[in-house]
Design an enzyme around this catalytic site. Structure first.
Site, mmCIF file in Angstrom:
data_model
loop_
_atom_site.group_PDB
_atom_site.id
_atom_site.type_symbol
_atom_site.label_atom_id
_atom_site.label_comp_id
_atom_site.label_asym_id
_atom_site.label_seq_id
_atom_site.Cartn_x
_atom_site.Cartn_y
_atom_site.Cartn_z
ATOM 1 N N TYR A 145 0.836 -1.204 0.000
ATOM 2 C CA TYR A 145 0.000 0.000 0.000
ATOM 3 C C TYR A 145 0.874 1.259 0.000
ATOM 4 O O TYR A 145 0.709 2.140 -0.847
ATOM 5 C CB TYR A 145 -0.900 -0.035 1.235
ATOM 6 C CG TYR A 145 -1.911 1.079 1.326
ATOM 7 C CD1 TYR A 145 -3.028 1.114 0.491
ATOM 8 C CD2 TYR A 145 -1.778 2.084 2.281
ATOM 9 C CE1 TYR A 145 -3.969 2.135 0.596
ATOM 10 C CE2 TYR A 145 -2.720 3.103 2.392
ATOM 11 C CZ TYR A 145 -3.811 3.112 1.550
ATOM 12 O OH TYR A 145 -4.746 4.127 1.665
ATOM 13 N N GLU B 278 4.176 1.768 -0.660
ATOM 14 C CA GLU B 278 5.012 1.962 -1.855
ATOM 15 C C GLU B 278 4.138 2.075 -3.107
ATOM 16 O O GLU B 278 4.472 2.794 -4.040
ATOM 17 C CB GLU B 278 6.021 0.820 -2.018
ATOM 18 C CG GLU B 278 7.000 0.684 -0.862
ATOM 19 C CD GLU B 278 8.046 1.808 -0.768
ATOM 20 O OE1 GLU B 278 7.882 2.863 -1.418
ATOM 21 O OE2 GLU B 278 9.026 1.621 -0.024
ATOM 22 N N VAL C 61 -9.811 1.033 13.021
ATOM 23 C CA VAL C 61 -9.960 1.167 14.467
ATOM 24 C C VAL C 61 -11.311 1.766 14.881
ATOM 25 O O VAL C 61 -11.943 1.277 15.830
ATOM 26 C CB VAL C 61 -8.755 1.947 15.063
ATOM 27 C CG1 VAL C 61 -8.741 3.413 14.659
ATOM 28 C CG2 VAL C 61 -8.736 1.817 16.563
HETATM 29 N N1 UDP Z 1 -6.025 -0.586 16.023
HETATM 30 C C1 UDP Z 1 -6.336 -1.130 17.261
HETATM 31 N N2 UDP Z 1 -7.397 -1.994 17.344
HETATM 32 C C2 UDP Z 1 -8.161 -2.318 16.266
HETATM 33 C C3 UDP Z 1 -7.853 -1.754 15.004
HETATM 34 C C4 UDP Z 1 -6.759 -0.906 14.926
HETATM 35 O O1 UDP Z 1 -5.669 -0.854 18.280
HETATM 36 O O2 UDP Z 1 -9.114 -3.087 16.432
HETATM 37 C C5 UDP Z 1 -4.903 0.367 15.937
HETATM 38 C C6 UDP Z 1 -3.871 0.035 14.871
HETATM 39 O O3 UDP Z 1 -2.890 -0.816 15.403
HETATM 40 C C7 UDP Z 1 -3.340 1.394 14.533
HETATM 41 C C8 UDP Z 1 -4.535 2.332 14.729
HETATM 42 O O4 UDP Z 1 -5.434 1.613 15.553
HETATM 43 O O5 UDP Z 1 -2.324 1.777 15.413
HETATM 44 C C9 UDP Z 1 -5.227 2.715 13.432
HETATM 45 O O6 UDP Z 1 -5.503 1.550 12.721
HETATM 46 P P1 UDP Z 1 -6.353 1.546 11.374
HETATM 47 O O7 UDP Z 1 -6.349 0.134 10.863
HETATM 48 O O8 UDP Z 1 -7.678 2.181 11.601
HETATM 49 O O9 UDP Z 1 -5.587 2.508 10.393
HETATM 50 P P2 UDP Z 1 -4.051 2.813 10.059
HETATM 51 O O10 UDP Z 1 -3.847 4.193 10.512
HETATM 52 O O11 UDP Z 1 -3.172 1.849 10.813
HETATM 53 O O12 UDP Z 1 -3.956 2.616 8.594
#
Ligand code: UDP
Length: 315
Positions: A147, A149, A189
């Protein structure tokens, strides 16, 4: 009225953009392979005579036999759980072949084209908050590289088509965004925490929850994307777009829990590899050039998003 193509138009952001632009009286052609998007997201405009849906994967060349004024390229899975694993090679292809295909379409139709890039191009950022001049710190062989790169290569393609082929480009870098039409199961998240709290399940905190993100409500984000498309010719960006108010993931979990109540507990799971420790956009450029800043803060945006997921669960 403009003739507009939106790739990725059945996804979270794409569908919100399709609905806004159709409701403003434009002709909108929505292109998607529905890998992460869904027709349900565009149901409210499906019968509008100014709206057309084409099932197509932009990895393959795209021909459209109608005039086109503007193309918004949003096609690409954006949730780590959707782009990693067995879909990773298709993700790179979507970014790279997909960009070439939409740029060729723009060239043929003499259309303006906007690329939705991402804060992921900054990788694990050493500079904080991130400005557009920061060149990033991406692991080129990690799980997120397809994603990160891919999107970096897409930016380079956009700028080469601008320099060498005269294509009128715009590039925005989207930071974490949430709101209605997020797929409840897509693993991000905000959707995870809300759905878990509504179901009384454990809230899954990856790592110790001290990592940060800055969350933008979808309506604010769509507004600035439309403003960027309408900006003066020659202003290519890239422009950071997002809400600069930063939260830890643990703070987000507690906020969601305090709003929804119930018996959910915080559960710790391992931190995924290359998960950025901090992320916050510097949006000075968007403020100056586009006269934009986000209006909906997390409290209000979460209320609206929780209401959306509740309604969806009751359907
Ligand atoms: N995260 C979490 N629990 C979840 C989903 C995500 O703690 O159920 C954390 C994830 O590790 C990251 C942040 O929330 O640090 C944002 O994750 P997301 O997948 O929403 O987007 P990213 O910013 O990582 O692309």
């Amino acid at each position: 009225m403009k003739n507009i193509v939106i790739t990725g138009g059945t996804g979270f952001l794409g569908s919100n953009l399709c609905i806004r632009l159709v409701n403003e009286g434009n002709r909108v052609i929505c292109v998607d392979n529905n890998y992460t998007g869904s027709l349900e997201n565009i149901a409210e405009i499906a019968d509008n005579p100014n709206f057309k849906f084409i099932l197509h994967d932009i990895i393959e060349p795209l021909e459209i036999d109608e005039p086109i004024d503007e193309i918004y390229n949003l096609a690409c899975p954006a949730s780590p759980s959707a782009y990693q694993g067995k879909h990773s090679i298709a993700t790179t292809k979507t970014c790279v072949f997909g960009s070439i295909n939409v740029l060729e379409l723009a060239k043929k139709h003499n259309a303006r084209i906007l690329q939705t890039s991402t804060s992921e191009i900054y990788g694990e950022p050493i500079e904080h908050p991130q400005t557009e001049t920061y060149r990033g710190n991406v692991n080129p062989i990690g799980l997120r590289a397809c994603y990160d790169e891919g999107k970096r290569c897409a930016e380079s393609l956009f700028f080469d088509y601008w320099r060498h082929e005269g294509v009128d480009i715009k590039v925005v870098r989207i930071f974490n965004t949430y709101g209605p039409k997020m797929n409840p199961g897509d693993g991000r998240v905000v959707s995870n925490f809300i759905v878990q709290a509504l179901n009384g399940e454990d809230i899954t905190i990856y790592g110790d929850g001290s990592q940060t993100r800055s969350f933008c409500y979808v309506d604010d984000l769509i507004e600035v994307i439309v403003r960027m498309m309408a900006s003066e010719k020659g202003f290519t960006g890239p422009v950071n777009i997002g809400n600069p108010v930063e939260f830890t993931i643990k703070e987000l979990a507690n906020k969601v829990l305090s709003k929804i109540g119930g018996n959910s507990k915080l559960a710790r799971l391992p931190l995924p590899s290359d998960d950025p420790t901090q992320r916050q956009p510097d949006i000075t450029l968007a403020k100056e050039k586009l006269g934009w800043e986000p209006k909906t803060m997390l409290n209000e945006g979460l209320d609206k998003t929780i209401a959306y997921f509740k309604e969806k669960a009751n359907k």
